[in-house]
Design a protein around this motif. Structure first.
Motif, PDB file in Angstrom:
ATOM      1  N   GLY A   1       0.810  -1.220   0.000  1.00  0.00           N
ATOM      2  CA  GLY A   1       0.000   0.000   0.000  1.00  0.00           C
ATOM      3  C   GLY A   1       0.838   1.264   0.000  1.00  0.00           C
ATOM      4  O   GLY A   1       0.295   2.372   0.066  1.00  0.00           O
ATOM      5  N   GLY A   2       2.174   1.119  -0.031  1.00  0.00           N
ATOM      6  CA  GLY A   2       3.045   2.287  -0.058  1.00  0.00           C
ATOM      7  C   GLY A   2       3.328   2.886   1.303  1.00  0.00           C
ATOM      8  O   GLY A   2       3.738   4.039   1.401  1.00  0.00           O
TER       9      GLY A   2
ATOM     10  N   ASP B   1       3.379  10.864  -0.804  1.00  0.00           N
ATOM     11  CA  ASP B   1       4.038   9.567  -0.952  1.00  0.00           C
ATOM     12  C   ASP B   1       4.932   9.350   0.255  1.00  0.00           C
ATOM     13  O   ASP B   1       5.672  10.252   0.653  1.00  0.00           O
ATOM     14  CB  ASP B   1       4.897   9.526  -2.218  1.00  0.00           C
ATOM     15  N   THR B   2       4.889   8.146   0.812  1.00  0.00           N
ATOM     16  CA  THR B   2       5.691   7.849   1.992  1.00  0.00           C
ATOM     17  C   THR B   2       7.176   7.998   1.700  1.00  0.00           C
ATOM     18  O   THR B   2       7.908   8.584   2.482  1.00  0.00           O
ATOM     19  CB  THR B   2       5.394   6.425   2.492  1.00  0.00           C
ATOM     20  N   SER B   3       7.623   7.453   0.576  1.00  0.00           N
ATOM     21  CA  SER B   3       9.027   7.573   0.200  1.00  0.00           C
ATOM     22  C   SER B   3       9.217   7.091  -1.223  1.00  0.00           C
ATOM     23  O   SER B   3       8.605   6.103  -1.632  1.00  0.00           O
ATOM     24  CB  SER B   3       9.917   6.746   1.139  1.00  0.00           C
TER      25      SER B   3
ATOM     26  N   GLY C   1       7.583  -4.898  11.497  1.00  0.00           N
ATOM     27  CA  GLY C   1       6.602  -5.808  10.899  1.00  0.00           C
ATOM     28  C   GLY C   1       5.184  -5.282  10.835  1.00  0.00           C
ATOM     29  O   GLY C   1       4.296  -5.943  10.310  1.00  0.00           O
ATOM     30  N   GLU C   2       4.936  -4.080  11.345  1.00  0.00           N
ATOM     31  CA  GLU C   2       3.593  -3.481  11.359  1.00  0.00           C
ATOM     32  C   GLU C   2       3.565  -2.212  10.521  1.00  0.00           C
ATOM     33  O   GLU C   2       4.516  -1.428  10.544  1.00  0.00           O
ATOM     34  CB  GLU C   2       3.167  -3.131  12.794  1.00  0.00           C
ATOM     35  N   ARG C   3       2.444  -2.002   9.826  1.00  0.00           N
ATOM     36  CA  ARG C   3       2.264  -0.777   9.047  1.00  0.00           C
ATOM     37  C   ARG C   3       2.325   0.422   9.988  1.00  0.00           C
ATOM     38  O   ARG C   3       1.666   0.442  11.036  1.00  0.00           O
ATOM     39  CB  ARG C   3       0.913  -0.832   8.345  1.00  0.00           C
ATOM     40  N   LEU C   4       3.113   1.430   9.624  1.00  0.00           N
ATOM     41  CA  LEU C   4       3.260   2.627  10.437  1.00  0.00           C
ATOM     42  C   LEU C   4       2.215   3.652  10.030  1.00  0.00           C
ATOM     43  O   LEU C   4       2.147   4.058   8.865  1.00  0.00           O
ATOM     44  CB  LEU C   4       4.663   3.221  10.267  1.00  0.00           C
ATOM     45  N   GLU C   5       1.372   4.041  10.968  1.00  0.00           N
ATOM     46  CA  GLU C   5       0.383   5.096  10.728  1.00  0.00           C
ATOM     47  C   GLU C   5       1.088   6.440  10.871  1.00  0.00           C
ATOM     48  O   GLU C   5       1.784   6.680  11.848  1.00  0.00           O
ATOM     49  CB  GLU C   5      -0.775   4.999  11.728  1.00  0.00           C
TER      50      GLU C   5
END
Length: 191
Positions: free
Chosen positions: A107-108, A127-129, A114-118
């Motif tokens: 999902g970008g 865009d995250t990066s 190991g967990e998606r960072l909110e």
């Protein structure tokens, strides 16, 4: 008695000089141990901080650096000098010693341990990066990013530099606790 007037002024001058010295010592102590002002030199932390904002770095907190904090740190020897306005930088701590951080999931989004960072502090549509990475942060270091990922020199772009883009936590001056100028934006900064 002409000498009496100058004799009376001398204690007043000594008292005024002592007050000035005392105020200077107090101001130095506050800046060194309580809070220090810093001017944000660029838009790398937008929308949280804007270029020209004056922030206070709280120096009273614990020595520990925590994920999500906005920190002011001395980037000498780690962040580039060419074109830098200051040796001091303000960035968001995304990962600390022992954390694994990678970019990105399907999902970008960044993945922390190991967990998606909110990241609610990013502007919508950011865009995250554009830089891909997968690393573990060594103990005593931090991985920092700007909130304005499209316009931020941060740990992502310094992965091949000395320290691998990760800053020693002992370089932290303090947590950016509040905006003090301009008055229309003044207030406490939340994580």
């Amino acid at each position: 008695m002409p000498g009496t007037s100058s004799t009376r002024r001398r204690p007043l001058l000594v008292a005024a000089a002592a007050c000035v010295v005392l105020l200077l010592v107090v101001a130095f102590g506050v800046r060194q141990f309580v809070a220090a002002p810093f001017r944000v030199p660029s838009g790398s932390m937008e929308p949280t901080l804007r270029s020209g904002d004056v922030i206070l770095a709280d120096r009273t907190g614990s020595a520990a650096v925590h994920r999500g904090e906005l920190v002011v740190f001395d980037g000498s020897g780690y962040f580039p000098k060419d074109g830098a306005i200051s040796r001091y930088w303000v960035k968001r701590v995304v990962a600390v010693g022992g954390d694994s951080i990678r970019c990105c999931d399907d999902g970008g989004h960044l993945v922390l341990n190991g967990e998606r960072l909110e990241e609610p502090y990013l502007a919508p549509g950011t865009d995250t990066s554009t830089v891909r990475f997968d690393l573990e942060v060594p103990e005593g270091r931090m991985f920092v990013l700007g909130d304005n990922r499209a316009d931020s020199t941060d740990s992502r772009f310094l992965l091949g530099s000395p320290g691998g883009g990760m800053i020693p936590t002992d370089r932290v001056i303090g947590e950016a606790s509040r905006i003090v100028w301009p008055l229309g934006r003044a207030g406490r900064l939340d994580r």
